[in-house]
Scaffold this motif. Structure first.
Motif, PDB file in Angstrom:
ATOM      1  N   GLN A   1       0.828  -1.204   0.000  1.00  0.00           N
ATOM      2  CA  GLN A   1       0.000   0.000   0.000  1.00  0.00           C
ATOM      3  C   GLN A   1       0.867   1.260   0.000  1.00  0.00           C
ATOM      4  OE1 GLN A   1      -2.910   0.041   3.125  1.00  0.00           O
ATOM      5  NE2 GLN A   1      -3.736   2.035   2.564  1.00  0.00           N
ATOM      6  N   GLU A   2       1.950   1.236   0.778  1.00  0.00           N
ATOM      7  CA  GLU A   2       2.825   2.409   0.824  1.00  0.00           C
ATOM      8  C   GLU A   2       3.584   2.580  -0.488  1.00  0.00           C
ATOM      9  OE1 GLU A   2       5.218   1.908   4.290  1.00  0.00           O
ATOM     10  OE2 GLU A   2       3.666   2.682   5.640  1.00  0.00           O
TER      11      GLU A   2
ATOM     12  N   ASN B   1       2.509   1.650  -3.416  1.00  0.00           N
ATOM     13  CA  ASN B   1       1.509   2.103  -4.391  1.00  0.00           C
ATOM     14  C   ASN B   1       1.216   3.593  -4.261  1.00  0.00           C
ATOM     15  OD1 ASN B   1       0.945  -0.187  -5.900  1.00  0.00           O
ATOM     16  ND2 ASN B   1      -0.576  -0.946  -4.471  1.00  0.00           N
ATOM     17  N   SER B   2       1.409   4.138  -3.075  1.00  0.00           N
ATOM     18  CA  SER B   2       1.031   5.536  -2.836  1.00  0.00           C
ATOM     19  C   SER B   2       2.089   6.531  -3.291  1.00  0.00           C
ATOM     20  CB  SER B   2       0.754   5.751  -1.341  1.00  0.00           C
ATOM     21  OG  SER B   2       1.955   5.620  -0.583  1.00  0.00           O
TER      22      SER B   2
ATOM     23  N   GLU C   1       2.099  -9.867  -3.731  1.00  0.00           N
ATOM     24  CA  GLU C   1       0.751  -9.436  -4.158  1.00  0.00           C
ATOM     25  C   GLU C   1       0.204 -10.366  -5.226  1.00  0.00           C
ATOM     26  OE1 GLU C   1      -2.499  -8.510  -4.372  1.00  0.00           O
ATOM     27  OE2 GLU C   1      -1.656  -6.818  -3.220  1.00  0.00           O
TER      28      GLU C   1
ATOM     29  N   ARG D   1      -4.073  -4.686  -8.203  1.00  0.00           N
ATOM     30  CA  ARG D   1      -3.966  -3.829  -7.018  1.00  0.00           C
ATOM     31  C   ARG D   1      -2.643  -3.059  -6.996  1.00  0.00           C
ATOM     32  NH1 ARG D   1      -6.993  -7.928  -3.629  1.00  0.00           N
ATOM     33  NH2 ARG D   1      -5.007  -8.873  -3.000  1.00  0.00           N
TER      34      ARG D   1
END
Length: 1029
Positions: free
Chosen positions: A435-436, A438-439, A458, A463
């Protein structure tokens, strides 16, 4: 079919069934362009049918017809000729526009543009201005013309469009109509259109700015604010600050403008407002707000007290658009007056002024201060506008205080992420936080460091962000099952991931590992560059194949590569273009491939390729000559250069770099001037290219100036005018610069399109101003003046920091100039550390000598990205040894990604070690390996190195050094590779020469190959006899 018969044809259909059929047609054939003839046939009949529909003027009914029925046919603007041919009255057209405006917000942008093009075509059909307007006809005398006949579609109108709709006085009348004003206040016009519309409003001498709607104060031009009193200036400044946020949308503005920079008009308006004041107490600075961006360096240094400056910091820190000199002057004055940066909050309080800090000051701060600041929103929102050197320093401070990649990723704001050295993004045994990752926004090289970790962690590729997916590497191909790469490639298509040649070459091999997929349209278009029309047969026709190729990024392949040439030949064969005449339809299908057509196609009388060639980034000499020939003839839709307007030039802007003096001198001077003033800012042309155009406006004979001519004195207002270059000959420029300090304007004015003689005049002025040598603060600002600076001059400069060196090397220097700068930096005792290596970069690393290279600490290579492939063998050898030492502790495949740029000097023993790691080395890297290392590799070791790229060995087998390697191998071992390689030695044979085959470039490889068959016994006898006495 005769278009008139289509009226009868469609009149027989039930309305609901017809709309349903049209909707299905639109969905199925939306990607297939219709010819103009068929567009006219359909629109002719469907229009009449639509007018018969009850409640057609109501938005829901009209929306159903336009959006689902007529849209495919309205994509061709010339269909509006139908409406003109049908004598559709202005009153009827007004109702149609009103209805279309009602559904405007629900239309996709492309449909909005198509409909606007049709509206414009109708309004300009008979070639007269003021269509549907006459002051003498009651039904056509409404000055709410924009609202009545263009409506919300005015958002897509350019300045040129408005000037075609009416003359200046009529447009002023339309602009001031309250109905139009109310509508436009709710629209987002193209930036230049908004500026022009505002000038129409304010052009009257007695127009009170207090009555100007708030929306329009953001688009004021300098003449509108020239006669304000101080009180009026402050009032207007407050309105600008309130209504013009720094992130105000600038639709239609291109050219790489920074998010926080100001347009020419904004800067000139701010300067005009500031000039109303001689001194700036805190109250005035607060009131000026955003207009404070017009402060000169003289104002900052001499007209603001230290106390007032610090008291005004809350207001000044909110101003966007400071240039480097302004922010640096303010920061230096603050710090010298005692301002302390004691914690993250005091650093963040600097706001937009933080760009004025230098790297030395930033490095002197404790890491805790930086860590605190980057958590504060006020500081983070300023980071994007910081110079690269400051961004790298911030990352350096943060990375020095964290020990794990996951912590570094978590702490670093997105605006700094791309400045993290890639070697610091190797996770190893540490599990990445998807998530980090991807941000954040990453470079391709950075994402490659953790790509293998991400795809292992993943399971759902959808995603992953576009930024992470661009890190795909062939070395990571072994981290997941081959079948999943089809899924990965499809996700890349959906997320519009941009890949390079090596990545695509690998991906296509993995995607087609078990055969060609039958749904190739689901994959990135760029994969088709590595396939053939026959591979696409199960998906569609060759025409569809090349239509997709035309939309792909052709620059993935080198411009004159054999692969790209073959694609063009196959496309011409598919489209049955035997000669040199390319139709409009075929040109549309070819898309970007048009840029590869030779000069004979461009010159062909039946071809009209200019509008398609505008999209091309560059041309070969033959193409340039053909373009000039066609334009000079005047036989184009644009007419001869003598009749061109500024709007013609805007349409042709992509071709202007090709124009020579013989063409430029034929273009009307007023057209060139208007284009430079109105459109040049947003053109793709470089400063040098714009200068060649601007030079046409200067007198051909320059009279010697005996002083500055009256009225040409160079003031602050003149220096802020980026068109000042067309007002001064080189002699006048030099004469009028006497007693003018350029220190604080150099960065700004050297972006202006000055000619070479004018630049020489500027250089002469600087030499006269600084007879003992330039101060260090000027080095990074010299830009195009470097073409007049000798290496001997540079060798005397005081280059005392890596930041100063970086500021010099960012310019376009010759090797001799760059070498002089680097030598001087090192001779003054400065370190060859990571900061200096980042400044030197791949571009100049080859200039370092052996002694200097040996001064590099291997650990510094972890913090830079270098590629020494263009360097000498000795340079590559030294850097490879240091890189190996720096990266030796990293895990695979990250180690391979880090060491790969240095591999050309790898010894055979290291290559053998890599061959056991499934690195999937690409063929270009393999072919550039050290020759002795490559020759000592066995076929099985080569298989281990190349992996999925092994078949490329067959493709390039007759190219050096692969052919020489093949000759050294036993044919039996080559056969084990199972890729059809031939040319190895047979048992009992010796190869003495090269084969008859030809290189892919069609160049002959040399003489006929010979093989002598020598039986072992005879060979032994021969050897024995040769040594007997």
């Amino acid at each position: 079919m005769d278009p008139e018969y289509s009226i009868l044809f469609f009149s027989k259909y039930d309305t609901k069934k017809l709309v349903a059929a049209l909707t299905r047609f639109s969905q199925r054939f939306s990607h297939v362009p219709l010819s103009l003839e068929w567009n006219m046939i359909f629109i002719n009949g469907l229009w009449e049918k639509m007018l018969q529909v009850p409640d057609i003027a109501s938005p829901p009914v009209l929306s159903q017809w336009v959006h689902h029925g007529l849209q495919p046919f309205l994509a061709e603007p010339k269909v509006a000729a139908c409406l003109h041919a049908k004598n559709v009255l202005c009153e009827t057209f007004q109702v149609i526009v009103a209805a279309l405006s009602g559904i405007y917000p629900d239309l996709p942008v492309e449909e909005q543009r198509s409909l606007y093009a049709a509206i414009k075509s109708y309004l300009l059909q008979d070639g007269s201005n003021q269509k549907c307007y006459s002051a003498d006809i009651p039904s056509l005398n409404s000055t709410a013309w924009f609202k009545n006949y263009v409506g919300s579609f005015l958002e897509h109108a350019t300045v040129g469009d408005l000037q075609l709709f009416g003359d200046e006085s009529t447009l002023q009348t339309f602009a001031r109509d309250p109905v139009n004003l109310q509508m436009i206040s709710n629209l987002t016009l193209l930036w230049q259109t908004a500026v022009y519309y505002t000038s129409l409003l304010t052009s009257a001498p007695d127009f009170p700015l207090s009555s100007l709607p708030d929306r329009f104060v953001c688009y004021l031009s300098p003449p509108a604010v020239s006669n304000l009193s101080r009180a009026e200036a402050l009032s207007l400044a407050q309105r600008i600050t309130k209504n013009c946020p720094w992130n105000l949308t600038r639709r239609g503005v291109t050219g790489g403008r920074a998010p926080s920079s100001l347009t020419r008009e904004e800067l000139q308006v701010a300067s005009s407002l500031v000039r109303k004041f001689e001194h700036f107490p805190a109250a005035v600075l607060h009131a000026l707000g955003q207009a404070a961006a017009g402060l000169s360096i003289a104002h900052i240094e001499n007209s603001i007290s230290d106390q007032d400056l610090e008291a005004s910091l809350p207001a000044l820190s909110e101003v966007h658009g400071w240039n480097a000199e302004q922010s640096s002057s303010i920061i230096n004055k603050l710090l010298s007056s005692g301002y302390q940066i004691s914690d993250g909050q005091s650093l963040a309080e600097l706001g937009s002024l933080v760009a004025g800090l230098n790297s030395t000051t930033l490095r002197s701060l404790p890491p805790e201060v930086i860590l605190e600041a980057i958590q504060l929103p006020k500081f983070v929102q300023q980071i994007e506008a910081l110079p690269s050197a400051l961004k790298m320093t911030l990352v350096e401070k943060v990375s020095s205080s964290v020990s794990h990649p996951a912590d570094l990723v978590r702490h670093i704001p997105d605006a700094l992420a791309r400045y993290i050295p890639k070697a610091l993004l190797v996770f190893g045994e540490e599990k990445p936080n998807i998530q980090e990752l991807n941000s954040k926004t990453w470079t391709r090289e950075q994402a490659a460091m953790f790509f293998s970790d991400v795809i292992k962690a993943e399971p759902d590729f959808s995603r992953l962000s576009q930024s992470v997916l661009q890190g795909f590497t062939c070395a990571a191909a072994n981290q997941t099952e081959a079948e999943r790469f089809q899924e990965l490639a499809k996700v890349m298509k959906k997320k519009e991931v941009k890949l390079g040649e090596d990545q695509l070459s690998c991906l296509v091999k993995l995607v087609t590992l078990h055969g060609i997929p039958k749904d190739l349209d689901s994959y990135p278009k760029e994969l088709l560059l590595f396939l053939s029309p026959s591979d696409y047969a199960a998906t569609g026709s060759c025409v569809q194949f090349f239509a997709n190729i035309g939309e792909a990024n052709l620059d993935v392949l080198p411009r004159e590569s054999s692969q790209r040439k073959e694609l063009l030949l196959e496309a011409l064969a598919c489209l049955k273009i035997p000669g040199t005449q390319v139709t409009e339809e075929n040109a549309s299908i070819l898309g970007h491939l048009v840029c590869d057509l030779g000069g004979e196609y461009i010159r062909s009388p039946g071809s009209n390729l200019l509008k398609h060639l505008r999209q091309c980034d560059s041309f070969l000499p033959d193409q340039e000559e053909a373009i000039r020939s066609v334009i000079s003839s005047g036989n184009t839709t644009f007419g001869p250069p003598e009749v061109w307007s500024a709007f013609t030039l805007n349409e042709l802007s992509g071709l202007i770099p090709v124009f020579d003096h013989s063409i430029l001198q034929r273009i009307p001077k007023n057209a060139l001037t208007l284009w430079l003033k109105t459109f040049a800012h947003n053109s793709p042309l470089s400063r040098e290219q714009l200068a060649s155009v601007a030079e046409e406006l200067l007198p051909t004979r320059h009279r010697r100036a005996d002083g500055c001519p009256p009225g040409k004195e160079i003031t602050e207002e003149v220096l802020n005018n980026d068109m000042m270059n067309i007002d001064y000959t080189p002699a006048e420029l030099h004469a009028c610069l006497k007693n003018v300090s350029l220190d604080n304007y150099l960065t700004q004015i050297l972006v202006y399109p000055f000619s070479i003689p004018q630049l020489a005049a500027l250089k002469r002025h600087l030499d006269e101003t600084y007879p003992d040598g330039y101060p260090a603060r000027l080095f990074p600002k010299l830009g195009p003046l470097f073409s007049f600076i000798t290496p001997e001059e540079i060798s005397k400069w005081n280059i005392t920091s890596a930041d100063t060196l970086a500021g010099i090397l960012k310019n376009q220097l010759t090797a001799e100039q760059a070498s002089a700068a680097i030598r001087r930096y090192l001779d003054l005792g400065n370190a060859l550390d990571a900061t200096a290596l980042n400044a030197i970069g791949t571009k100049y690393i080859c200039l370092l000598n052996v002694t200097e290279l040996n001064r590099i600490d291997p650990n510094s290579l972890k913090l830079v990205s270098l590629n020494p492939s263009a360097c000498s063998e000795s340079t590559k050898d030294i850097l490879y040894a240091k890189a190996k030492r720096a990266f030796s502790g990293e895990p695979f495949p990250a180690y391979y990604e880090l060491i790969e740029p240095y591999l050309e000097s790898a010894p055979a023993v290291d290559l053998r070690a890599l061959s056991t790691k499934n690195v999937n080395m690409n063929i270009s890297t393999f072919m550039n390996l050290r020759r002795d290392s490559l020759m000592s590799l066995t076929p099985s070791e080569v298989r281990g190195l190349l992996g999925v790229h092994l078949p490329d060995l067959k493709k390039w087998q007759y190219k050096s050094p692969i052919w020489q390697w093949v000759q050294r191998q036993k044919q039996s071992e080559l056969d084990e590779l199972q890729i059809g390689l031939t040319g190895g030695t047979q048992e009992g044979y010796i190869n003495l020469a090269v084969p008859r085959h030809q290189l892919p470039s069609s160049a002959s490889l040399g003489p006929v190959a010979m093989a002598l068959h020598l039986l072992p016994a005879l060979l032994s006898s021969f050897l024995l006899m040769s040594v007997l006495p």
